[in-house]
Design a protein around this motif. Sequence first.
Motif, PDB file in Angstrom:
ATOM      1  N   VAL A 144      -9.233   7.723   0.709  1.00  0.00           N
ATOM      2  CA  VAL A 144     -10.625   6.737   0.298  1.00  0.00           C
ATOM      3  C   VAL A 144     -10.268   7.923  -1.411  1.00  0.00           C
ATOM      4  CG1 VAL A 144     -12.317   7.938   2.288  1.00  0.00           C
ATOM      5  CG2 VAL A 144     -11.721   9.611   0.631  1.00  0.00           C
ATOM      6  N   ASP A 145     -11.484   7.751  -2.190  1.00  0.00           N
ATOM      7  CA  ASP A 145     -11.644   8.597  -3.776  1.00  0.00           C
ATOM      8  C   ASP A 145     -10.508   9.319  -3.930  1.00  0.00           C
ATOM      9  OD1 ASP A 145     -11.591   5.942  -4.975  1.00  0.00           O
ATOM     10  OD2 ASP A 145     -14.752   5.883  -4.090  1.00  0.00           O
ATOM     11  N   SER A 146     -11.980  10.696  -3.571  1.00  0.00           N
ATOM     12  CA  SER A 146     -11.329  12.322  -3.750  1.00  0.00           C
ATOM     13  C   SER A 146      -9.421  12.190  -2.805  1.00  0.00           C
ATOM     14  CB  SER A 146     -12.153  12.301  -2.969  1.00  0.00           C
ATOM     15  OG  SER A 146     -12.736  12.780  -1.463  1.00  0.00           O
ATOM     16  N   SER A 147      -9.760  11.842  -1.928  1.00  0.00           N
ATOM     17  CA  SER A 147      -8.422  12.129  -1.095  1.00  0.00           C
ATOM     18  C   SER A 147      -6.955  12.060  -1.697  1.00  0.00           C
ATOM     19  CB  SER A 147      -8.440  11.986   0.515  1.00  0.00           C
ATOM     20  OG  SER A 147      -9.606  12.681   1.070  1.00  0.00           O
ATOM     21  N   PHE A 148      -7.125  10.596  -2.100  1.00  0.00           N
ATOM     22  CA  PHE A 148      -6.015   9.543  -3.199  1.00  0.00           C
ATOM     23  C   PHE A 148      -5.630  10.988  -4.708  1.00  0.00           C
ATOM     24  CE2 PHE A 148      -4.567   6.797  -6.030  1.00  0.00           C
ATOM     25  CZ  PHE A 148      -3.916   6.094  -5.761  1.00  0.00           C
ATOM     26  N   ALA A 149      -6.625  11.116  -4.940  1.00  0.00           N
ATOM     27  CA  ALA A 149      -6.901  11.988  -5.727  1.00  0.00           C
ATOM     28  C   ALA A 149      -6.316  13.194  -5.851  1.00  0.00           C
ATOM     29  CB  ALA A 149      -8.019  12.426  -6.845  1.00  0.00           C
ATOM     30  N   LEU A 150      -6.237  14.127  -4.593  1.00  0.00           N
ATOM     31  CA  LEU A 150      -6.013  14.872  -4.302  1.00  0.00           C
ATOM     32  C   LEU A 150      -4.674  15.039  -3.159  1.00  0.00           C
ATOM     33  CD1 LEU A 150      -8.855  16.379  -2.180  1.00  0.00           C
ATOM     34  CD2 LEU A 150      -8.134  17.497  -3.804  1.00  0.00           C
ATOM     35  N   ALA A 151      -4.288  14.313  -2.946  1.00  0.00           N
ATOM     36  CA  ALA A 151      -2.669  13.873  -2.489  1.00  0.00           C
ATOM     37  C   ALA A 151      -1.922  13.847  -3.446  1.00  0.00           C
ATOM     38  CB  ALA A 151      -3.530  12.370  -1.731  1.00  0.00           C
ATOM     39  N   SER A 152      -2.164  12.526  -4.451  1.00  0.00           N
ATOM     40  CA  SER A 152      -1.151  12.452  -5.925  1.00  0.00           C
ATOM     41  C   SER A 152      -0.490  13.898  -6.238  1.00  0.00           C
ATOM     42  CB  SER A 152      -2.157  12.324  -6.883  1.00  0.00           C
ATOM     43  OG  SER A 152      -1.124  11.922  -7.649  1.00  0.00           O
ATOM     44  N   ARG A 153       0.751  13.847  -6.758  1.00  0.00           N
ATOM     45  CA  ARG A 153       1.332  14.941  -6.592  1.00  0.00           C
ATOM     46  C   ARG A 153       1.585  15.146  -8.024  1.00  0.00           C
ATOM     47  NH1 ARG A 153       5.305  13.109  -2.794  1.00  0.00           N
ATOM     48  NH2 ARG A 153       4.739  14.449  -0.676  1.00  0.00           N
ATOM     49  N   GLY A 154       0.896  13.910  -9.207  1.00  0.00           N
ATOM     50  CA  GLY A 154       0.478  14.032 -10.629  1.00  0.00           C
ATOM     51  C   GLY A 154       2.500  13.088 -11.073  1.00  0.00           C
ATOM     52  N   ASP A 155       3.079  12.924 -10.122  1.00  0.00           N
ATOM     53  CA  ASP A 155       4.503  12.068 -10.772  1.00  0.00           C
ATOM     54  C   ASP A 155       4.739  10.937  -9.814  1.00  0.00           C
ATOM     55  OD1 ASP A 155       4.770  12.679  -7.999  1.00  0.00           O
ATOM     56  OD2 ASP A 155       7.058  14.058  -8.829  1.00  0.00           O
ATOM     57  N   GLY A 156       3.583  10.075  -9.262  1.00  0.00           N
ATOM     58  CA  GLY A 156       3.505   8.511  -9.102  1.00  0.00           C
ATOM     59  C   GLY A 156       4.075   9.186  -7.544  1.00  0.00           C
ATOM     60  N   THR A 157       3.840  10.131  -6.925  1.00  0.00           N
ATOM     61  CA  THR A 157       4.392   9.795  -5.373  1.00  0.00           C
ATOM     62  C   THR A 157       3.328  10.801  -4.763  1.00  0.00           C
ATOM     63  OG1 THR A 157       5.705  12.646  -5.707  1.00  0.00           O
ATOM     64  CG2 THR A 157       7.010  10.381  -5.810  1.00  0.00           C
ATOM     65  N   PHE A 158       3.320  10.508  -3.357  1.00  0.00           N
ATOM     66  CA  PHE A 158       1.635  11.313  -2.582  1.00  0.00           C
ATOM     67  C   PHE A 158       2.633  12.049  -1.237  1.00  0.00           C
ATOM     68  CE2 PHE A 158       0.312   7.826  -4.991  1.00  0.00           C
ATOM     69  CZ  PHE A 158      -0.887   7.942  -5.231  1.00  0.00           C
ATOM     70  N   ASP A 159       1.372  12.664  -1.658  1.00  0.00           N
ATOM     71  CA  ASP A 159       1.244  14.169   0.181  1.00  0.00           C
ATOM     72  C   ASP A 159       0.454  13.552   1.113  1.00  0.00           C
ATOM     73  OD1 ASP A 159       1.241  16.220   1.511  1.00  0.00           O
ATOM     74  OD2 ASP A 159       2.303  17.064   0.400  1.00  0.00           O
ATOM     75  N   ARG A 160       1.383  12.925   2.269  1.00  0.00           N
ATOM     76  CA  ARG A 160       1.091  12.046   3.475  1.00  0.00           C
ATOM     77  C   ARG A 160      -0.007  13.567   3.907  1.00  0.00           C
ATOM     78  NH1 ARG A 160       2.253  12.783   8.749  1.00  0.00           N
ATOM     79  NH2 ARG A 160       1.542  11.482   9.816  1.00  0.00           N
ATOM     80  N   GLU A 161       0.368  14.529   4.106  1.00  0.00           N
ATOM     81  CA  GLU A 161       0.241  15.245   5.339  1.00  0.00           C
ATOM     82  C   GLU A 161      -1.279  15.844   4.322  1.00  0.00           C
ATOM     83  OE1 GLU A 161       2.895  15.496   4.201  1.00  0.00           O
ATOM     84  OE2 GLU A 161       3.606  14.826   6.896  1.00  0.00           O
ATOM     85  N   ARG A 162      -1.611  16.271   2.516  1.00  0.00           N
ATOM     86  CA  ARG A 162      -2.628  16.547   2.074  1.00  0.00           C
ATOM     87  C   ARG A 162      -3.578  15.481   2.359  1.00  0.00           C
ATOM     88  NH1 ARG A 162      -1.411  18.171  -4.183  1.00  0.00           N
ATOM     89  NH2 ARG A 162       0.080  19.274  -2.421  1.00  0.00           N
ATOM     90  N   LEU A 163      -3.018  13.984   2.060  1.00  0.00           N
ATOM     91  CA  LEU A 163      -4.134  13.075   2.266  1.00  0.00           C
ATOM     92  C   LEU A 163      -5.133  13.132   3.394  1.00  0.00           C
ATOM     93  CD1 LEU A 163      -4.916  10.072   1.105  1.00  0.00           C
ATOM     94  CD2 LEU A 163      -3.411   9.357   3.022  1.00  0.00           C
ATOM     95  N   ILE A 164      -4.260  13.272   4.135  1.00  0.00           N
ATOM     96  CA  ILE A 164      -4.630  12.962   6.085  1.00  0.00           C
ATOM     97  C   ILE A 164      -5.681  14.378   5.800  1.00  0.00           C
ATOM     98  CG2 ILE A 164      -3.896  13.161   8.421  1.00  0.00           C
ATOM     99  CD1 ILE A 164      -2.421  11.397   7.717  1.00  0.00           C
ATOM    100  N   GLY A 165      -5.082  15.681   5.574  1.00  0.00           N
ATOM    101  CA  GLY A 165      -5.893  17.202   6.368  1.00  0.00           C
ATOM    102  C   GLY A 165      -7.221  16.765   5.212  1.00  0.00           C
ATOM    103  N   SER A 166      -7.640  15.724   3.902  1.00  0.00           N
ATOM    104  CA  SER A 166      -8.566  16.472   2.845  1.00  0.00           C
ATOM    105  C   SER A 166      -9.742  15.123   3.943  1.00  0.00           C
ATOM    106  CB  SER A 166      -8.074  16.374   1.604  1.00  0.00           C
ATOM    107  OG  SER A 166      -7.466  14.982   1.383  1.00  0.00           O
ATOM    108  N   THR A 167      -9.053  14.449   4.283  1.00  0.00           N
ATOM    109  CA  THR A 167      -9.963  13.495   4.637  1.00  0.00           C
ATOM    110  C   THR A 167     -10.832  13.475   6.250  1.00  0.00           C
ATOM    111  OG1 THR A 167      -8.852  11.578   3.510  1.00  0.00           O
ATOM    112  CG2 THR A 167     -10.044  11.247   5.055  1.00  0.00           C
TER     113      THR A 167
END
Length: 222
Positions: free
Chosen positions: A105-128
Motif C-alpha cells: 500500500v502507498d504508506s507501506s511502500f514508502a516505509l519499506a524503501s531503504r532509499g537506495d532503490g531496494t526494499f525491506d520485505r519485513e518492514r513492508l509486511i509489518g507496517s501493512t
Amino acid sequence: MDDNFREGLRAGGSLILPTFAGGFSFGVLAQPVMGSIAPVLMSFIVFSGAAQFAALTVLVTGGGALAAIAAGMLLNARWLPMGLAIGPFLKGGPVQRSIESVAIVDSSFALASRGDGTFDRERLIGSTLPQFAAWGSGTLAGVVLGPVLGDPQALGLDAMFPAFFAFLLFGELRDRVRLSAAAGGAAIAFLLMPFTPAGVPVVAAACAALIGLKHTRTTAAT
C-alpha cells in the motif's frame, strides 16, 4: 521476531487511527448503496481506499457495476510499477510473491524503501498488518453503526469523497507529470459531465492516471 518487522509494526501502528476513520467512513457511506456484506468483503479483499471510494462514487452517481470496477482498476494501475519495483525483494516463487505483494500500500511502500532503490520485505509486511486490520474493522464498524448514526450527510461524512481525493492529490502536486495527470483528469470529467451517463466521467477521468504510469515506474525503480 525480526527487528525490521517490529519496526514496521510500530510504524503501521501509528496509522491505525486515521486508517480506521477512513474505513469507518467508507462503511457508513457504502452500506446504503451496497448493503451490509459487500463493503466489508471489499475492504478485506480489495484493501485500497482510492479504488473503493472511486467505485462507490460511481455507484452513488448512478453508474453501473462495470463502470465502478473499471474506475477502481484504473486508479489501482499504480500497483503495477510499484509491484515491479518491490517484487525482487519478496520471497519464494511467483505464488508466494503474489500473496506477499498484497502488503503493498502507498504508506507501506514508502516505509519499506531503504532509499537506495531496494526494499525491506519485513518492514513492508509489518507496517501493512495494522493498517489492514484497521481498515477492515473500521469498515465493519461503519456498516454496523451507520444505520444507528443516521444520515451520513448530517454527520458530514459525505465530505469524505472530495476530502479523500483532495488529500491524495495534495501529495502529488510537487510532481509535474502527476500534476498534469490530475489536471487532465479534471478536464476530462468537466467536459463529459453534461453529455454522458453518470459514472462515465469518473471512469474516463481515471484514465488520465495512465499518463504518469511510466514516470511512476521509473521513479519507483530508482
